[in-house]
Design a protein around this motif. Structure first.
Motif, PDB file in Angstrom:
ATOM      1  N   GLY A   1       0.790  -1.229   0.000  1.00 37.79           N
ATOM      2  CA  GLY A   1       0.000   0.000   0.000  1.00 37.79           C
ATOM      3  C   GLY A   1       0.814   1.267   0.000  1.00 37.79           C
ATOM      4  N   ILE A   2       2.158   1.174   0.007  1.00 36.12           N
ATOM      5  CA  ILE A   2       3.027   2.353   0.015  1.00 36.12           C
ATOM      6  C   ILE A   2       3.912   2.316  -1.219  1.00 36.12           C
ATOM      7  CG2 ILE A   2       4.848   3.602   1.238  1.00 36.12           C
ATOM      8  CD1 ILE A   2       3.790   2.505   3.827  1.00 36.12           C
ATOM      9  N   GLY A   3       4.063   3.448  -1.868  1.00 34.57           N
ATOM     10  CA  GLY A   3       4.913   3.531  -3.042  1.00 34.57           C
ATOM     11  C   GLY A   3       5.733   4.804  -3.038  1.00 34.57           C
ATOM     12  N   VAL A   4       6.850   4.770  -3.741  1.00 34.49           N
ATOM     13  CA  VAL A   4       7.732   5.926  -3.875  1.00 34.49           C
ATOM     14  C   VAL A   4       7.901   6.213  -5.359  1.00 34.49           C
ATOM     15  CG1 VAL A   4      10.048   6.843  -3.458  1.00 34.49           C
ATOM     16  CG2 VAL A   4       8.967   5.381  -1.758  1.00 34.49           C
TER      17      VAL A   4
ATOM     18  N   ALA B   1      -1.082   3.819  -9.161  1.00 33.16           N
ATOM     19  CA  ALA B   1      -1.428   3.470  -7.779  1.00 33.16           C
ATOM     20  C   ALA B   1      -2.563   2.457  -7.738  1.00 33.16           C
ATOM     21  CB  ALA B   1      -1.811   4.736  -7.015  1.00 33.16           C
ATOM     22  N   ARG B   2      -3.570   2.638  -8.571  1.00 33.73           N
ATOM     23  CA  ARG B   2      -4.691   1.691  -8.583  1.00 33.73           C
ATOM     24  C   ARG B   2      -4.241   0.302  -9.043  1.00 33.73           C
ATOM     25  NH1 ARG B   2      -7.872   6.213 -10.386  1.00 33.73           N
ATOM     26  NH2 ARG B   2      -7.370   5.699 -12.544  1.00 33.73           N
ATOM     27  N   LYS B   3      -3.403   0.267 -10.061  1.00 36.89           N
ATOM     28  CA  LYS B   3      -2.970  -1.028 -10.588  1.00 36.89           C
ATOM     29  C   LYS B   3      -2.096  -1.786  -9.595  1.00 36.89           C
ATOM     30  CE  LYS B   3      -3.294   0.136 -15.499  1.00 36.89           C
ATOM     31  NZ  LYS B   3      -2.585   0.284 -16.791  1.00 36.89           N
ATOM     32  N   LYS B   4      -1.348  -1.063  -8.765  1.00 39.95           N
ATOM     33  CA  LYS B   4      -0.474  -1.718  -7.788  1.00 39.95           C
ATOM     34  C   LYS B   4      -1.091  -1.722  -6.393  1.00 39.95           C
ATOM     35  CE  LYS B   4       3.957  -1.631  -8.196  1.00 39.95           C
ATOM     36  NZ  LYS B   4       4.316  -2.852  -8.944  1.00 39.95           N
ATOM     37  N   ASN B   5      -2.343  -1.265  -6.289  1.00 41.70           N
ATOM     38  CA  ASN B   5      -3.060  -1.254  -5.015  1.00 41.70           C
ATOM     39  C   ASN B   5      -2.285  -0.474  -3.958  1.00 41.70           C
ATOM     40  OD1 ASN B   5      -5.201  -1.820  -3.313  1.00 41.70           O
ATOM     41  ND2 ASN B   5      -4.319  -3.741  -2.589  1.00 41.70           N
TER      42      ASN B   5
ATOM     43  N   THR C   1       8.242   4.421  -9.845  1.00 44.78           N
ATOM     44  CA  THR C   1       8.547   5.443 -10.852  1.00 44.78           C
ATOM     45  C   THR C   1       8.352   4.910 -12.261  1.00 44.78           C
ATOM     46  OG1 THR C   1      10.126   6.529  -9.367  1.00 44.78           O
ATOM     47  CG2 THR C   1      10.333   7.008 -11.712  1.00 44.78           C
ATOM     48  N   GLN C   2       8.826   3.684 -12.503  1.00 43.77           N
ATOM     49  CA  GLN C   2       8.675   3.103 -13.829  1.00 43.77           C
ATOM     50  C   GLN C   2       7.200   2.870 -14.161  1.00 43.77           C
ATOM     51  OE1 GLN C   2      11.243   2.460 -16.181  1.00 43.77           O
ATOM     52  NE2 GLN C   2       9.409   2.282 -17.455  1.00 43.77           N
ATOM     53  N   ASP C   3       6.426   2.486 -13.167  1.00 38.43           N
ATOM     54  CA  ASP C   3       4.992   2.265 -13.389  1.00 38.43           C
ATOM     55  C   ASP C   3       4.290   3.564 -13.777  1.00 38.43           C
ATOM     56  OD1 ASP C   3       4.514  -0.679 -12.201  1.00 38.43           O
ATOM     57  OD2 ASP C   3       5.941   0.386 -10.943  1.00 38.43           O
ATOM     58  N   VAL C   4       4.634   4.643 -13.072  1.00 40.68           N
ATOM     59  CA  VAL C   4       4.038   5.936 -13.408  1.00 40.68           C
ATOM     60  C   VAL C   4       4.500   6.385 -14.786  1.00 40.68           C
ATOM     61  CG1 VAL C   4       3.873   8.366 -12.729  1.00 40.68           C
ATOM     62  CG2 VAL C   4       3.851   6.580 -10.982  1.00 40.68           C
TER      63      VAL C   4
END
Length: 227
Positions: free
Chosen positions: A33-36, A146-150, A172-175
């Motif tokens: 639930g946490i991302g950078v 964020a939605r795709k990675k929950n 970062t790569q996902d965004v």
């Protein structure tokens, strides 16, 4: 979500210096639930930004060449003046004309810088236009990733709030992938009369301030009395 754009705006001048995104191994245990995400890195590595940086020297070649030619001419104009100033200063540091020479050099240099800035203004405007188009899609890219990675909490290390984060948190790569989908390319040349967002906001604030200013009181004509 728009608050995510603040670190990007603060680091806009250094976008081209951001190093490419490097994938690192994922740790076995992470807090879900946490991302950078590094927003400046996303922008600098986006297809739209990189393509525009490649196209701009070609599209604005005339302005860039003209500015470079003017810079060289000003440098050639200043060189003998600077040489004379240095020689006179060594020969007689108390020479009264040194101040006049220095003032003339400063005036020519400053006028030259202003002239060159005017010549390359379309180039700077193009870069601002491309960056703003990317910023307009960046918020949606962050939300999509964020939605795709929950993910419910996203931190940006460029804001100084994160001292350390495991690679497993880095989205970062996902965004970047989402941004490239939302904006594969950006328009390079701004439309006629376009100004950056900050200027538009200043203009809107000035117009609002003028509209809110109380109107000057009108004086009633003096009353007339019948006789």
């Amino acid at each position: 979500m728009k608050t995510y754009l603040k670190p990007l705006l603060a680091a806009g001048a250094a976008l081209v210096a951001v190093s490419p995104i490097v994938a690192t191994p994922v740790s076995a245990q992470i807090v879900k639930g946490i991302g950078v995400v590094s927003l400046p890195a996303v922008v600098a590595n986006s297809n739209a930004y990189k393509t525009a940086e490649t196209q701009r020297p070609v599209t604005y070649k005339a302005q860039i060449d003209q500015a470079e030619a003017r810079r060289l001419a000003i440098s050639n104009q200043l060189q003998p003046l600077v040489t004379k100033y240095n020689n006179d200063q060594r020969a007689n540091p108390n020479n009264a004309s040194l101040a006049q020479q220095a003032a003339a050099i400063q005036q020519i240099s400053q006028a030259g810088q202003n002239e060159i800035q005017q010549l390359v203004a379309p180039v700077a405007l193009s870069r601002a236009y491309v960056t703003e188009q990317i910023e307009d899609k960046l918020d949606a890219a962050v939300q999509n990733a964020a939605r795709k990675k929950n993910i419910q909490l996203i931190l940006d290390p460029s804001s100084g709030a994160v001292l350390y984060a495991d690679a497993a948190y880095n989205i970062t790569q996902d965004v970047l992938n989402e941004l490239n989908t939302l904006l594969p390319s950006a328009q390079l040349v701004p439309p006629q009369g376009w100004v950056p967002r900050e200027v538009r906001q200043q203009q809107a604030a000035a117009a609002a301030a003028q509209g809110a200013a109380p109107a000057a009181p009108t004086q009633n004509p003096p009353a007339t009395t019948g006789r």
